[in-house]
Design an enzyme around this catalytic site. Structure first.
Site, PDB file in Angstrom:
ATOM      1  CG  HIS A  37     -11.470  20.796 -41.257  1.00 53.17           C
ATOM      2  ND1 HIS A  37     -10.725  20.782 -40.286  1.00 53.17           N
ATOM      3  CD2 HIS A  37     -12.187  19.642 -41.416  1.00 53.17           C
ATOM      4  CE1 HIS A  37     -11.117  19.589 -39.641  1.00 53.17           C
ATOM      5  NE2 HIS A  37     -11.991  18.984 -40.309  1.00 53.17           N
ATOM      6  CG  ASP A 151     -11.595  11.333 -43.598  1.00 61.92           C
ATOM      7  OD1 ASP A 151     -11.666  10.611 -42.815  1.00 61.92           O
ATOM      8  OD2 ASP A 151     -11.606  12.392 -43.670  1.00 61.92           O
TER       9      ASP A 151
HETATM   10  P1  AMP Z   1     -14.254  16.101 -40.448  1.00 57.26           P
HETATM   11  O1  AMP Z   1     -14.346  17.339 -39.619  1.00 57.26           O
HETATM   12  O2  AMP Z   1     -12.831  15.141 -39.931  1.00 57.26           O
HETATM   13  O3  AMP Z   1     -15.412  15.167 -40.663  1.00 57.26           O
HETATM   14  O4  AMP Z   1     -13.606  16.465 -41.927  1.00 57.26           O
HETATM   15  C1  AMP Z   1     -14.276  17.371 -42.726  1.00 57.26           C
HETATM   16  C2  AMP Z   1     -13.839  17.189 -44.194  1.00 57.26           C
HETATM   17  O5  AMP Z   1     -12.351  17.793 -44.209  1.00 57.26           O
HETATM   18  C3  AMP Z   1     -13.897  15.867 -44.960  1.00 57.26           C
HETATM   19  O6  AMP Z   1     -14.122  15.852 -46.103  1.00 57.26           O
HETATM   20  C4  AMP Z   1     -12.480  15.366 -44.671  1.00 57.26           C
HETATM   21  O7  AMP Z   1     -12.179  14.397 -45.699  1.00 57.26           O
HETATM   22  C5  AMP Z   1     -11.888  16.603 -44.692  1.00 57.26           C
HETATM   23  N1  AMP Z   1     -10.410  16.577 -44.157  1.00 57.26           N
HETATM   24  C6  AMP Z   1      -9.963  16.016 -43.099  1.00 57.26           C
HETATM   25  N2  AMP Z   1      -8.703  16.123 -42.880  1.00 57.26           N
HETATM   26  C7  AMP Z   1      -8.257  16.626 -44.007  1.00 57.26           C
HETATM   27  C8  AMP Z   1      -6.989  16.741 -44.605  1.00 57.26           C
HETATM   28  N3  AMP Z   1      -5.933  16.344 -43.718  1.00 57.26           N
HETATM   29  N4  AMP Z   1      -6.734  17.266 -45.778  1.00 57.26           N
HETATM   30  C9  AMP Z   1      -7.636  17.367 -46.623  1.00 57.26           C
HETATM   31  N5  AMP Z   1      -8.972  17.172 -46.272  1.00 57.26           N
HETATM   32  C10 AMP Z   1      -9.155  16.632 -44.882  1.00 57.26           C
END
Ligand code: AMP
Length: 287
Positions: A37, A151
């Site tokens: 994030h 994702d």
């Molecule tokens: P989430 O809180 O899981 O909904 O993720 C929020 C954002 O962070 C989304 O756009 C995810 O694709 C991105 N994200 C989650 N994990 C990663 C990671 N390991 N590397 C890069 N972006 C990430």
């Protein structure tokens, strides 16, 4: 960094910068912030004048009540991390602000949402994602919104909906951030206990084996998928899917003639994980 909890509040906070034609970046998250994030927040900090991080655990995209209940939440910790990475505003609305009584609209992106995650989690998942992201984009009105390649299908769905609905926003997709051993960072990794942490490497091993097969000259998608599955089996993990698909339409391909996305999902103990990589036949790999 200030915290806003209402649509009116976040719009009021952005009125001045917008009038001054300062660029606004939005990083939508469900909290439990990790380096993945924060890489998005830093990129937004580099590219935009004002950085908004939204923190909203979206009930509409969880198909299991237990999964929603178990989702890690610690707003104070998230606020510290977002501020340290350069966020100006944390937008953390309560559920009733996003879905007030009488809420009845769903955004559905056809086609793209029907395979991979959509096929395994059900159509409600991406309807929940598409609806909340459309709302967040309308609430904040950013010039750029940042999403992770981790994702990949979600990012493709959001690019599609932004184009289809003529939303005045650029969708930026940022590389996957990994632990030193290759495990893609995920808020769900905190649920990996004992030997499951080691077994979770099966997803990256599967992707690496698929990349190795392509690098060795294999072009048949079925054979590439089989190489990936065999590598996962060595860690005792059977994928829900490991699929070679087109990077934009996410449809299965028979042969690797151009860039492809290799996407994988697996349960490791009670934890469901996803990962992916982009491969090209000329040997270029990606995170
Ligand atoms: P989430 O809180 O899981 O909904 O993720 C929020 C954002 O962070 C989304 O756009 C995810 O694709 C991105 N994200 C989650 N994990 C990663 C990671 N390991 N590397 C890069 N972006 C990430």
């Amino acid at each position: 960094m200030r915290t806003e909890r209402t649509v009116a509040g976040v719009r009021a906070a952005l009125r001045g910068p917008r009038l001054a034609e300062r660029s606004i970046g939005l990083v939508p998250t469900m909290g439990a912030l990790h380096e993945g994030h924060l890489s998005l927040v830093r990129r937004a900090r580099d590219e935009c004048d004002v950085v908004v991080v939204s923190l909203f655990v979206n009930p509409a995209q969880f198909e299991e009540a237990a999964d929603l209940a178990a989702y890690p939440r610690d707003e104070a910790r998230d606020a510290d991390k977002a501020a340290a990475a350069g966020a100006d505003i944390l937008f953390a609305p309560p559920v009733g602000e996003v879905y007030p009584a009488g809420f009845s609209t769903t955004v559905r992106v056809a086609g793209l949402t029907e395979h991979l995650e959509g096929a395994h989690r059900g159509t409600a998942h991406f309807e929940g994602v598409a609806t909340v992201v459309t709302k967040l984009l309308n609430m904040v009105g950013p010039d750029v919104a940042y999403f992770g390649q981790k994702d990949a299908q979600q990012a493709a769905v959001i690019r599609r909906l932004a184009a289809d609905l003529d939303l005045p926003v650029r969708i930026a997709t940022c590389p996957t951030v990994r632990d030193a051993d290759g495990l893609a960072l995920s808020s769900r990794n905190v649920h990996l206990r004992g030997a499951d942490r080691e077994r979770a490497l099966a997803l990256k091993r599967g992707l690496d084996a698929a990349a190795g097969a392509v690098a060795a000259g294999e072009r048949d998608a079925g054979a590439i998928e089989e190489a990936g599955r065999a590598a996962m089996a060595r860690l005792g993990v059977e994928p829900e899917y490991l699929a070679v698909v087109g990077p934009d339409d996410l449809l299965p391909v028979q042969r690797v003639d151009g860039d492809v996305l290799v996407a994988v999902a697996a349960r490791v103990g009670p934890t469901r994980l996803i990962d992916n990589t982009i491969l090209s036949p000329d040997g270029r790999g990606a995170a």
